[in-house]
Structure formats: C-alpha cells, structure tokens
Design an enzyme around this catalytic site. Sequence first.
Site, PDB file in Angstrom:
ATOM      1  N   ASN A 108       0.857  -1.189   0.000  1.00 34.60           N
ATOM      2  CA  ASN A 108       0.000   0.000   0.000  1.00 34.60           C
ATOM      3  C   ASN A 108       0.897   1.245   0.000  1.00 34.60           C
ATOM      4  OD1 ASN A 108      -1.786   2.076   0.543  1.00 34.60           O
ATOM      5  ND2 ASN A 108      -2.163   1.459   2.669  1.00 34.60           N
ATOM      6  N   TRP A 109       0.975   1.893  -1.159  1.00 35.31           N
ATOM      7  CA  TRP A 109       1.891   3.043  -1.291  1.00 35.31           C
ATOM      8  C   TRP A 109       1.343   4.299  -0.631  1.00 35.31           C
ATOM      9  CZ3 TRP A 109       3.989   3.160  -7.032  1.00 35.31           C
ATOM     10  CH2 TRP A 109       4.579   1.921  -7.320  1.00 35.31           C
ATOM     11  N   LYS A 110       0.085   4.297  -0.261  1.00 36.50           N
ATOM     12  CA  LYS A 110      -0.572   5.484   0.311  1.00 36.50           C
ATOM     13  C   LYS A 110      -0.397   6.685  -0.633  1.00 36.50           C
ATOM     14  CE  LYS A 110       0.384   3.532   4.796  1.00 36.50           C
ATOM     15  NZ  LYS A 110       0.250   3.669   6.227  1.00 36.50           N
ATOM     16  N   HIS A 116      -9.312   0.846   5.497  1.00 36.81           N
ATOM     17  CA  HIS A 116      -8.004   1.136   6.092  1.00 36.81           C
ATOM     18  C   HIS A 116      -8.191   2.111   7.266  1.00 36.81           C
ATOM     19  CE1 HIS A 116      -3.903   2.540   6.600  1.00 36.81           C
ATOM     20  NE2 HIS A 116      -3.517   1.442   5.963  1.00 36.81           N
ATOM     21  N   GLU A 152      -6.578   4.607   8.162  1.00 37.83           N
ATOM     22  CA  GLU A 152      -6.430   6.035   7.806  1.00 37.83           C
ATOM     23  C   GLU A 152      -7.708   6.567   7.160  1.00 37.83           C
ATOM     24  OE1 GLU A 152      -2.796   5.549   5.614  1.00 37.83           O
ATOM     25  OE2 GLU A 152      -1.771   5.048   7.487  1.00 37.83           O
ATOM     26  N   GLU A 195      -4.800  -5.218  10.917  1.00 30.86           N
ATOM     27  CA  GLU A 195      -3.830  -4.144  11.064  1.00 30.86           C
ATOM     28  C   GLU A 195      -4.057  -3.410  12.390  1.00 30.86           C
ATOM     29  OE1 GLU A 195      -2.113  -2.895   7.053  1.00 30.86           O
ATOM     30  OE2 GLU A 195      -3.902  -1.694   7.357  1.00 30.86           O
ATOM     31  N   GLY A 236       2.709   2.321  10.715  1.00 31.91           N
ATOM     32  CA  GLY A 236       3.604   3.463  10.518  1.00 31.91           C
ATOM     33  C   GLY A 236       4.337   3.893  11.773  1.00 31.91           C
ATOM     34  N   SER A 265       3.901  -2.005  10.337  1.00 31.89           N
ATOM     35  CA  SER A 265       5.362  -1.970  10.490  1.00 31.89           C
ATOM     36  C   SER A 265       6.019  -3.310  10.172  1.00 31.89           C
ATOM     37  CB  SER A 265       5.751  -1.492  11.890  1.00 31.89           C
ATOM     38  OG  SER A 265       5.285  -0.170  12.095  1.00 31.89           O
TER      39      SER A 265
HETATM   40  C1  PEP Z   1      -0.613   0.138   6.176  1.00 32.86           C
HETATM   41  O1  PEP Z   1      -0.778   1.343   6.069  1.00 32.86           O
HETATM   42  O2  PEP Z   1      -1.450  -0.652   5.741  1.00 32.86           O
HETATM   43  C2  PEP Z   1       0.598  -0.338   6.844  1.00 32.86           C
HETATM   44  C3  PEP Z   1       0.652  -1.588   7.206  1.00 32.86           C
HETATM   45  O3  PEP Z   1       1.580   0.604   7.042  1.00 32.86           O
HETATM   46  P1  PEP Z   1       3.047   0.348   7.641  1.00 32.86           P
HETATM   47  O4  PEP Z   1       3.585  -0.931   7.027  1.00 32.86           O
HETATM   48  O5  PEP Z   1       3.849   1.540   7.230  1.00 32.86           O
HETATM   49  O6  PEP Z   1       2.907   0.217   9.117  1.00 32.86           O
END
Ligand code: PEP
Length: 252
Positions: A9-11, A97, A99, A169, A175, A215
């Site tokens: 997921n590049w966001k 997600h 976010e 998640e 993050g 992470s």
């Molecule tokens: C995500 O945003 O889905 C995610 C897992 O981010 P990160 O790997 O940066 O924690």
Amino acid sequence: MRQKIVAGNWKMNTTLDEGIILVKECLERIDGPADNTKVILVPPFYLLKDAVLLVKGRSSIHVGAQNCYEADSGAFTGEISAPMIRSVGAEYVIVGHSERRKYFGDTDERIARKIDSVLKEGLSPIFCCGEELPARQSDQQENVVENQIRKALYHLNGDQLQRVIIAYEPVWAIGTGQTASPQQAQDMHAFIRDLLARLFTQEIADEITILYGGSCKPSNAEELFAQKDVDGGLIGGASLNANDFSAIVKEL
Ligand code: PEP
C-alpha cells in the site's frame, strides 16, 4: 490451500515518474513469486493504468486501488468508483483502512457498502480491521475486531466472502515501527478464522487469506509469516522501497 499474499500500500506517495520507476524496480527484484503466492501493488489512483500495463505477463503480480466510493457514478466530486477501478484493469481495492476510518470518516456501515460495490464489480476487497492502542491496553482487541468484521462482512454470502482478503492491522502498529509480536498476530488471526467459522463455515474460514499489517519489514516478515494463520502481509512504508518490498515477498 490458502493463497499467500504480499500487498504493498503506497498510500499518498510518488509522483507519476517516481511511481513508474518503483513499479519497474519491484518487477525487476521480485522473482516468481512461488506457486500459490501473489503480490499486489497498490499505488495511488493515477498510476493504476500504467501499473496494470507494466505488470502484464507477470501472472502472479496484480494491481489494486487504495479506496473507492460506494456509488457507481454521480455527483461525488473527487471520488472514484469500483467500476472506474475495474475499467483500468485493477483487480483489488483496499477497504476500511484505518487512515480512511480516521481521516475520512469511513464508518463500518459505509465500509460494508463499499465492499458490496467492489464485489458487484467482480473485484476483490482487501478489508482492513484492527484495534487502536487503548483497546489493546484494555484487552478489548478481539471485541473491536469482531464488531468490525460483523458489521462489514456478516451480510455477505459464502461465495462473496471467499473473494474477500482480510488484513488485520492493529492501528498502534501502522507506521509506528512498533510491530505486533508474532504471537499477538497469530492469536488475532486465529481468532478471526474461528469467528469466520462460526459466522460462515469452517471450510470458508480455512480458505480465507488473512494478512498482517503494521510496520512489517524485511527484518520481521519471516517470523510473522511463519505463524500458522498469517498468510502474508499488507505493507505500507516498506513497500516504497523495492529492495525492502521484494525482501518481504521472499519471506512468503
Ligand atoms: C498500512 O498502512 O497498511 C501499513 C501496514 O503501514 P506500515 O507498514 O507503514 O505500518
């Protein structure tokens, strides 16, 4: 046999040129992947078509979108619908997600409608669930995740559910550099699978892919993916570096 998946997921990162370079670097570095494993690149919307064209010929590498709106079309300025995503050849859509839940007001009810619209288009949702830190600290994580799953997925029939990928998640791990321990991930994945067996059937629960996200990086992917009920990962930050992302894919 359950499908193993790593999705990146590049966001909201990369310009067009940077994004094309990153797709090409990923393609160069990811070999295979092995049978029964799949890689899904999830860049911003404007890159979807280029990404789809670039991955052509790599049967185990696919493209997904980071979000969609619940309606097919209409006066919803700035939104993108599941039919639009399908029209450029992407096959997956991340829904729910944390976010989106936190910054854009995606409620469980809206997430359920988005899942319906993704499925109606023949695409597969990557449905995200996970608790925030206070819930983890008060040992409420299972209640939170059960509630999210019931509200988003319980209305589906078995055939529909089989097309859903679940991503657990924990919000406190996204993050932050603070990964869930392999045991915490395994415990929650087993809980989710057990819940799906109760709500649907054991066969469906056994077949559904459950990813861990939060992470995940090359240094911890092996241990996380070795857990019995962890079928791969949804990767944020580390998916922006082709070396790191391909190293994580190798751990599948
Ligand atoms: C995500 O945003 O889905 C995610 C897992 O981010 P990160 O790997 O940066 O924690």
